[in-house]
Design a protein around this motif. Structure first.
Motif, mmCIF file in Angstrom:
data_model
loop_
_atom_site.group_PDB
_atom_site.id
_atom_site.type_symbol
_atom_site.label_atom_id
_atom_site.label_comp_id
_atom_site.label_asym_id
_atom_site.label_seq_id
_atom_site.Cartn_x
_atom_site.Cartn_y
_atom_site.Cartn_z
ATOM 1 N N ALA A 77 -91.742 71.420 25.074
ATOM 2 C CA ALA A 77 -90.363 72.248 24.291
ATOM 3 C C ALA A 77 -90.583 72.709 23.437
ATOM 4 O O ALA A 77 -92.117 73.675 22.922
ATOM 5 N N PRO A 78 -89.922 73.635 22.506
ATOM 6 C CA PRO A 78 -90.013 74.453 21.527
ATOM 7 C C PRO A 78 -90.826 74.487 20.087
ATOM 8 O O PRO A 78 -90.631 73.299 19.906
ATOM 9 N N ALA A 172 -92.189 83.964 20.179
ATOM 10 C CA ALA A 172 -91.052 83.972 20.902
ATOM 11 C C ALA A 172 -90.072 85.289 20.262
ATOM 12 O O ALA A 172 -89.272 85.972 20.638
ATOM 13 N N ALA A 173 -90.205 84.934 18.818
ATOM 14 C CA ALA A 173 -88.877 84.574 18.283
ATOM 15 C C ALA A 173 -89.506 84.854 16.869
ATOM 16 O O ALA A 173 -90.307 84.099 16.506
ATOM 17 N N VAL A 272 -81.749 75.546 10.714
ATOM 18 C CA VAL A 272 -81.969 74.643 11.854
ATOM 19 C C VAL A 272 -81.354 75.683 13.282
ATOM 20 O O VAL A 272 -81.414 75.318 14.444
ATOM 21 N N ASP A 273 -79.798 75.255 13.492
ATOM 22 C CA ASP A 273 -78.833 75.790 14.085
ATOM 23 C C ASP A 273 -79.658 76.846 13.809
ATOM 24 O O ASP A 273 -79.593 77.671 16.049
ATOM 25 N N ILE A 274 -79.884 77.530 13.472
ATOM 26 C CA ILE A 274 -80.066 79.554 13.649
ATOM 27 C C ILE A 274 -81.276 79.122 14.635
ATOM 28 O O ILE A 274 -81.835 79.594 15.065
ATOM 29 N N VAL A 279 -84.454 81.024 20.911
ATOM 30 C CA VAL A 279 -84.371 80.447 22.061
ATOM 31 C C VAL A 279 -83.088 80.070 23.400
ATOM 32 O O VAL A 279 -84.005 79.333 23.817
ATOM 33 N N LEU A 280 -82.655 79.733 22.760
ATOM 34 C CA LEU A 280 -81.455 79.644 24.277
ATOM 35 C C LEU A 280 -81.535 80.657 25.042
ATOM 36 O O LEU A 280 -81.689 81.873 24.576
#
Length: 280
Positions: A77-78, A172-173, A272-274, A279-280
Motif C-alpha cells: 500500500a502507499p 513518488a510525490a 487526505v483526498d489530495i 498516487v493514482l
C-alpha cells in the motif's frame, strides 16, 4: 494582493523587529493555538499507544533520529511519510501520531521520522537527516511491512523539508502544507537565535531559490494563515509551474496554521483526498 492579504515582506526593510517576528509567529496569530496543540498531543499519545506500529526505530546515531512506522495490512500500500513542524526547533514525531488515522482509513501505511532540532544542530544537518531517514526506509521498509510508493508530506517547517527532499529516489510525490520556502526573512526574526542561518544556508536551503524538482508537489495552505506563509506557498507553486514542474495549489478555505491539520487527520479530510490522488 491575494485573498485580501498583503505580503509583509514587500516592505520588510521598514518593519520593526517586533513586526518581523509577528510575521512568522503562528502561535500568536491563532488565538486558540494552545488548546489545539494540547488536543493534538493528547490524541497522539492515545493513538501512538494503540495503533499497530514499530516505534522508536533508529535510522541514525543521534537521539532524535528515530522513526515511527504504522504499516497497513497490505505492505504494498502507499505510505505517507510525514515530517513535523516547529520551525526546526520544536516538537517531535510522537505528538503527530494522530495524523495516522486519516490515510490509514484508506489502507495506507504511515511513517513519521523524527529529526534533530536547532540549536543542537544546523538546518543543513536537519535536511541531511531527512534524506537519511528516507535512505533507511528504502533499505528497511519492506522488513517492516512497508514497500509501497511514498508520498512525502509535511507541515510548517516540515513542508520546507518536503520541498528539500522531494528529489529523493524513494519519494513518488510530495504534499507540502503551510510551509516556509524562503529562509531570507527568517534570518531577520527571533527564530534565527536558534537556527543561526548563514548566507550559504539561505541560498542552498530555500526552495524558492533553487531549481524546481521535476516530481509532482501539491502545495496547500489555509486561507486564514499568516500572509508570509500564504505568499510563500503561492510563489513556490508559481515558480515550479513556470519551470515545468507539476502539482496543484490548494487553498484550504477558513483553515489557520493549526486547524488545517484536521484535514489530514480526518479520513474525509481535504488533505487526505489530495494525498490519495498523488498516487493514482
Amino acid at each position: 494582493m491575494k485573498d485580501g492579504l498583503l505580503d509583509p515582506r514587500l516592505n520588510w526593510a521598514t518593519l520593526s523587529q517586533a513586526e518581523r517576528d509577528a510575521a512568522y509567529d503562528n502561535n500568536a496569530a491563532v488565538k486558540n493555538s494552545a488548546a489545539l496543540i494540547a488536543e493534538r498531543n493528547q490524541l497522539s499519545e492515545a493513538r501512538r499507544a494503540s495503533l499497530k506500529s514499530f516505534l522508536d526505530v533508529p535510522y541514525g546515531d543521534r537521539e532524535r533520529t528515530k522513526i515511527d512506522l504504522y504499516p497497513a495490512a497490505d505492505k504494498t500500500a502507499p505510505c505517507l511519510v510525514f515530517l513535523h513542524g516547529g520551525y526546526w526547533q520544536r516538537n517531535s514525531r510522537e505528538v503527530f501520531a494522530m495524523l495516522v488515522d486519516g490515510v490509514a482509513a484508506h489502507g495506507w501505511s504511515v511513517a513519521i521520522p523524527g529529526y534533530s532540532l536547532a540549536p543542537d544542530v544546523s538546518l543543513t544537518d536537519i535536511v541531511a537527516e531527512i534524506s537519511q531517514s528516507l535512505d533507511w526506509l528504502a533499505k528497511n521498509g519492506e522488513g517492516h511491512d512497508i514497500s509501497g510508493p511514498v508520498v512525502l508530506s509535511g507541515w510548517s517547517a516540515g513542508a520546507h523539508l518536503v520541498a528539500m527532499a522531494l528529489d529523493h529516489p524513494r519519494v513518488a510525490a510530495g504534499l507540502a502544507i503551510s510551509g516556509v520556502y524562503d529562509l531570507g526573512p527568517i534570518r531577520d526574526t527571533g527564530l534565527n537565535n536558534a537556527l543561526k542561518l548563514t548566507s550559504a544556508e539561505v541560498a542552498a536551503l530555500s526552495p524558492l531559490r533553487l531549481p524546481a524538482v521535476h516530481k509532482r508537489l501539491d502545495i496547500a495552505y489555509g486561507t486564514a494563515e499568516l500572509p508570509a506563509l500564504v505568499f510563500d506557498s503561492i510563489k513556490l507553486h508559481e515558480m515550479r509551474i513556470a519551470a515545468g514542474g507539476s502539482g496543484k495549489l490548494f487553498p484550504i478555505e477558513g483553515a489557520d496554521h493549526f486547524s488545517i491539520l484536521a484535514e489530514l487527520r480526518r479520513p474525509d479530510g481535504a488533505l487526505v483526498d489530495i494525498a490519495r490522488k498523488l498516487v493514482l
